[in-house]
Design a protein around this motif. Structure first.
Motif, short mmCIF file in Angstrom:
data_model
loop_
_atom_site.label_atom_id
_atom_site.label_comp_id
_atom_site.label_asym_id
_atom_site.label_seq_id
_atom_site.Cartn_x
_atom_site.Cartn_y
_atom_site.Cartn_z
N PHE A 46 -16.51 48.20 33.69
CA PHE A 46 -15.72 48.90 34.69
C PHE A 46 -14.60 49.71 34.03
CE2 PHE A 46 -17.65 45.53 37.16
CZ PHE A 46 -17.93 46.13 38.38
N ARG A 47 -14.18 50.71 34.75
CA ARG A 47 -13.01 51.49 34.34
C ARG A 47 -12.19 51.79 35.60
NH1 ARG A 47 -15.20 56.24 32.69
NH2 ARG A 47 -14.28 57.62 34.25
N TYR A 48 -10.88 51.60 35.49
CA TYR A 48 -9.99 51.86 36.62
C TYR A 48 -8.85 52.76 36.16
CZ TYR A 48 -12.27 47.56 38.21
OH TYR A 48 -13.18 46.60 38.53
N GLY A 49 -8.33 53.54 37.09
CA GLY A 49 -7.18 54.37 36.77
C GLY A 49 -6.36 54.66 38.00
N VAL A 50 -5.04 54.71 37.86
CA VAL A 50 -4.16 55.09 38.95
C VAL A 50 -2.96 55.82 38.35
CG1 VAL A 50 -2.95 52.86 38.88
CG2 VAL A 50 -2.87 54.26 40.96
N LYS A 51 -2.52 56.88 39.02
CA LYS A 51 -1.33 57.61 38.57
C LYS A 51 -0.64 58.22 39.78
CE LYS A 51 -0.88 61.68 37.88
NZ LYS A 51 -0.32 62.89 38.60
N THR A 52 0.62 58.53 39.61
CA THR A 52 1.37 59.20 40.66
C THR A 52 2.48 60.01 40.03
OG1 THR A 52 2.44 58.91 42.81
CG2 THR A 52 3.05 57.36 41.06
N ASP A 53 2.89 61.04 40.73
CA ASP A 53 4.00 61.88 40.27
C ASP A 53 5.30 61.33 40.86
OD1 ASP A 53 2.24 63.59 38.95
OD2 ASP A 53 1.95 64.82 40.74
N ILE A 54 6.24 61.06 39.97
CA ILE A 54 7.57 60.62 40.44
C ILE A 54 8.30 61.79 41.06
CG2 ILE A 54 9.77 59.66 39.71
CD1 ILE A 54 8.28 58.23 37.47
N ASP A 55 8.24 62.91 40.39
CA ASP A 55 8.78 64.18 40.89
C ASP A 55 7.98 65.28 40.22
OD1 ASP A 55 9.83 64.38 38.29
OD2 ASP A 55 11.78 63.58 38.92
N ASN A 56 8.50 66.49 40.21
CA ASN A 56 7.73 67.58 39.62
C ASN A 56 7.79 67.59 38.09
OD1 ASN A 56 10.39 68.35 39.31
ND2 ASN A 56 10.06 70.49 39.90
N LYS A 57 8.50 66.64 37.51
CA LYS A 57 8.60 66.56 36.05
C LYS A 57 7.89 65.32 35.48
CE LYS A 57 11.37 70.01 34.75
NZ LYS A 57 11.01 71.00 33.69
N ALA A 109 -12.04 54.04 40.61
CA ALA A 109 -12.73 52.85 40.10
C ALA A 109 -14.13 53.29 39.72
CB ALA A 109 -12.78 51.75 41.16
N VAL A 110 -14.52 53.03 38.46
CA VAL A 110 -15.78 53.52 37.93
C VAL A 110 -16.59 52.33 37.40
CG1 VAL A 110 -16.90 55.08 36.30
CG2 VAL A 110 -14.65 55.65 37.23
N TYR A 111 -17.86 52.27 37.79
CA TYR A 111 -18.79 51.26 37.27
C TYR A 111 -19.85 51.97 36.46
CZ TYR A 111 -22.63 47.91 37.06
OH TYR A 111 -23.64 47.10 36.62
N THR A 112 -20.13 51.44 35.26
CA THR A 112 -21.12 52.05 34.35
C THR A 112 -22.16 51.01 33.94
OG1 THR A 112 -19.44 53.55 33.48
CG2 THR A 112 -21.44 53.26 32.17
N TYR A 113 -23.40 51.41 33.99
CA TYR A 113 -24.52 50.55 33.59
C TYR A 113 -25.31 51.26 32.50
CZ TYR A 113 -29.05 48.17 33.81
OH TYR A 113 -30.21 47.51 33.49
N ILE A 114 -25.58 50.54 31.40
CA ILE A 114 -26.30 51.12 30.26
C ILE A 114 -27.59 50.33 30.04
CG2 ILE A 114 -26.18 51.70 27.81
CD1 ILE A 114 -23.14 51.52 28.04
N GLY A 130 1.31 56.22 35.12
CA GLY A 130 -0.06 55.81 35.39
C GLY A 130 -0.45 54.56 34.62
N VAL A 131 -1.50 53.93 35.09
CA VAL A 131 -2.08 52.76 34.41
C VAL A 131 -3.59 52.96 34.36
CG1 VAL A 131 -2.42 50.27 34.45
CG2 VAL A 131 -0.24 51.23 35.21
N LEU A 132 -4.18 52.73 33.18
CA LEU A 132 -5.62 52.86 32.98
C LEU A 132 -6.19 51.55 32.44
CD1 LEU A 132 -5.72 56.31 31.13
CD2 LEU A 132 -5.85 55.91 33.60
N TYR A 133 -7.36 51.19 32.95
CA TYR A 133 -8.08 50.02 32.43
C TYR A 133 -9.47 50.46 32.02
CZ TYR A 133 -10.96 45.81 32.44
OH TYR A 133 -11.85 44.83 32.07
N ASP A 134 -9.91 50.03 30.84
CA ASP A 134 -11.30 50.27 30.45
C ASP A 134 -11.74 49.18 29.48
OD1 ASP A 134 -10.00 51.02 28.10
OD2 ASP A 134 -11.33 52.71 27.72
N GLU A 135 -12.99 49.24 29.08
CA GLU A 135 -13.57 48.30 28.13
C GLU A 135 -14.09 49.11 26.95
OE1 GLU A 135 -16.18 45.43 30.00
OE2 GLU A 135 -15.13 45.66 31.92
N PRO A 136 -13.20 49.42 25.99
CA PRO A 136 -13.51 50.45 24.99
C PRO A 136 -14.54 50.08 23.94
CG PRO A 136 -11.38 49.42 24.52
CD PRO A 136 -11.83 48.89 25.85
#
Length: 519
Positions: free
Chosen positions: A76-87, A47-52, A91-97
């Motif tokens: 804000f920016r969020y990201g989550v991922k996981t490996d199902i197996d070795n192949k 989870a990432v918070y950015t201030y400009i 993942g899901v990513l959220y940002d405000e582009p």
């Protein structure tokens, strides 16, 4: 020797680096659309918070100072991922582009009552040099109001003169009906007309024509008075608006990713998935700078639409090498645009409209690269391309009103001349098993100069630094910052006129990230 050069101590360093690599300056680019969270090993979340905070000041075309127009901006920016197996990985990513936040204030051409615009309209329509039919010799609002206020008295005098003529005409009609000689009637007409200052009227027929012309002139004068009152009302509405120019654009993006590794050692990965994007915007154009578009309001209701992402990654864990090339598609939004343009009424265009409009957010390409220099040092590079030269916002009412002066294609509210390139290079260093630092230098090409007055920046140079501290085996916190030197830019309105000049501006970015990783 090679076996000691593992990725594990380098993960700490690269995570510290990435938190400082946020926010762009060209066009509406904000988040940089980072995807590196998806390339982390095992299960990973952040989870990432950015201030400009940017300082953007300049002067308008008249030389008046324009105070800082850049509003503080965060996301804000969020990201989550996981490996199902070795192949396979998901993942899901959220940002405000995409985004913008600007607010003019102070004593300049982007704030307050558009008095010069109103004077120019009066002069071009009614003043010296205006078309002969409208040339009544007034060249500013004050003269115009004096003329309009005096018009009822002129109409009353004309009405009285017409009544006199009509009364005399009735007397002549009665004389003719009683059998009076036409020669005697004509002589009486000539004498009366001379007293009225019309020696050219010497017959009953000519007198009847005079009465007809006087009736037409009075009718035209009354109609013209109503037209001038309508013009006065439109100008009063425009002049009463003393607000400031503002712009706010917000977007949100949710990206789903599925990755598949392949190759002898699973060194390659292809990935892709759908992207859902939400967009909304608000624009206010005020003051003298925007000419006949002054007072314009645009509200874009929130809209969600869809695109896609695809890419290819290569990794070589024994030297901490990762390289990825990511493409994001355009996303077409069909939005409802509520517009108000008060001076459009002068062209016979309804000034308050709600229409469908298409806004296409641009495609983009990101290249991310890292490689180990030694077991505790990592070199990184990022390159980003966004074709802002193809981007435009064309609200229907704004465009229709502009066609009267600028041809059948009209004008776009926002467009850019050049594509954006961003290059950022960095080094990350592990100082202790649980502490790493990083530094970056960067360059953003901007999207052309002159550029829109709603965002007068021509790219930037930057330096950044970051640090990461591992709280335990899985949790870590990172913080980073970046200082930016913005490129000088001239602000222009859509017709190409330069209305401002912005120089010697800068800004900074702060970010903080909380991350979790379980390999």
């Amino acid at each position: 020797m090679r076996s000691s050069f593992t990725i594990k101590p380098l993960v700490t360093a690269i995570a510290a680096f990435s938190v400082a690599s946020v926010a762009q300056a060209a066009g509406l680019d904000r988040s940089g659309q980072d995807t590196t969270a998806f390339f982390q090993d095992g299960t990973y979340a952040e989870a990432v918070y950015t201030y400009i905070d940017a300082d953007v000041t300049g002067r308008d075309a008249a030389g008046n100072k324009v105070k800082d127009i850049a509003e503080d901006y965060d996301f804000f920016r969020y990201g989550v991922k996981t490996d199902i197996d070795n192949k396979f990985s998901i993942g899901v990513l959220y940002d405000e582009p995409w985004g913008a936040a600007a607010d003019y204030h102070g004593n300049n051409d982007f704030v307050g009552s558009p008095s010069r615009v109103a004077d120019s309209l009066i002069s071009s329509r009614l003043g010296n040099g205006a078309p002969e039919a409208d040339n009544i010799g007034v060249n500013n609002v004050e003269q115009f109001k004096n003329f309009v206020n005096a018009t009822p008295d002129r109409l009353a005098a004309g009405q009285q003169q017409l009544a006199t003529l009509q009364g005399f005409e009735q007397q002549l009609d009665a004389a003719i009906a009683s059998g009076a000689p036409i020669a005697a009637i004509d002589q009486q007409v000539a004498q009366t007309a001379a007293q009225l200052g019309r020696p050219d009227i010497d017959s009953f027929a000519a007198f009847q024509q005079l009465v007809t012309e006087s009736e037409q002139a009075l009718a035209e004068g009354q109609a013209n008075y109503q037209r001038l009152r309508g013009l006065e009302g439109v100008l009063d509405t425009a002049l009463a608006n003393t607000e400031a120019t503002e712009v706010e654009v917000r977007s949100e993006s949710l990206t789903g990713l599925l990755g598949m590794k392949f190759g002898q050692n699973n060194n390659y990965q292809i990935y892709g998935g759908p992207v859902a994007q939400r967009l909304k915007a608000k624009v206010k154009l005020r003051g003298n700078a925007y000419e006949t578009a002054t007072g314009y309001d645009l509200n874009v209701n929130p809209d969600i639409d869809y695109g896609w992402i695809a890419g290819l990654q290569y990794s070589k864990p024994e030297i901490a090498l990762k390289a990825s090339l990511t493409y994001r598609s355009e996303i077409d939004h069909e939005v409802t645009a509520s517009e108000y343009l008060p001076l459009a009424a002068l062209r016979g265009v309804p000034p308050n409209q709600a229409n469908k409009m298409e806004i296409t957010t641009p495609e983009s390409v990101n290249f991310d690269f890292q490689t180990g220099i030694n077991p505790t040092t990592l070199a990184t590079a990022k390159v980003r391309w966004v074709p802002w030269g193809d981007f435009k916002i064309t609200p229907p009412l704004y465009n229709a009103a502009s066609q009267f002066d600028y041809g059948p294609k009209g004008l776009n509210l926002v467009d850019y001349d050049d594509d954006q390139w961003v290059v950022e290079l960095g080094l990350a260093k592990r100082l202790q098993p649980n502490l790493a630092i990083s530094g970056t230098i960067g360059w953003d090409s901007g999207s052309g100069d002159p550029t829109t007055s709603l965002g007068p920046i021509e790219g930037y140079y930057s330096v950044g630094a970051g640090a990461k501290y591992n709280l335990d085996e899985n949790w870590a916190i990172s913080a980073g910052g970046k200082y930016l030197w913005f490129g000088d830019a001239k602000g222009q309105i859509p017709n190409g006129n330069i209305v401002s000049d912005f120089k010697d501006n800068d800004g900074f970015i702060l970010g903080v990230k909380l991350s979790y990783q379980d390999k």
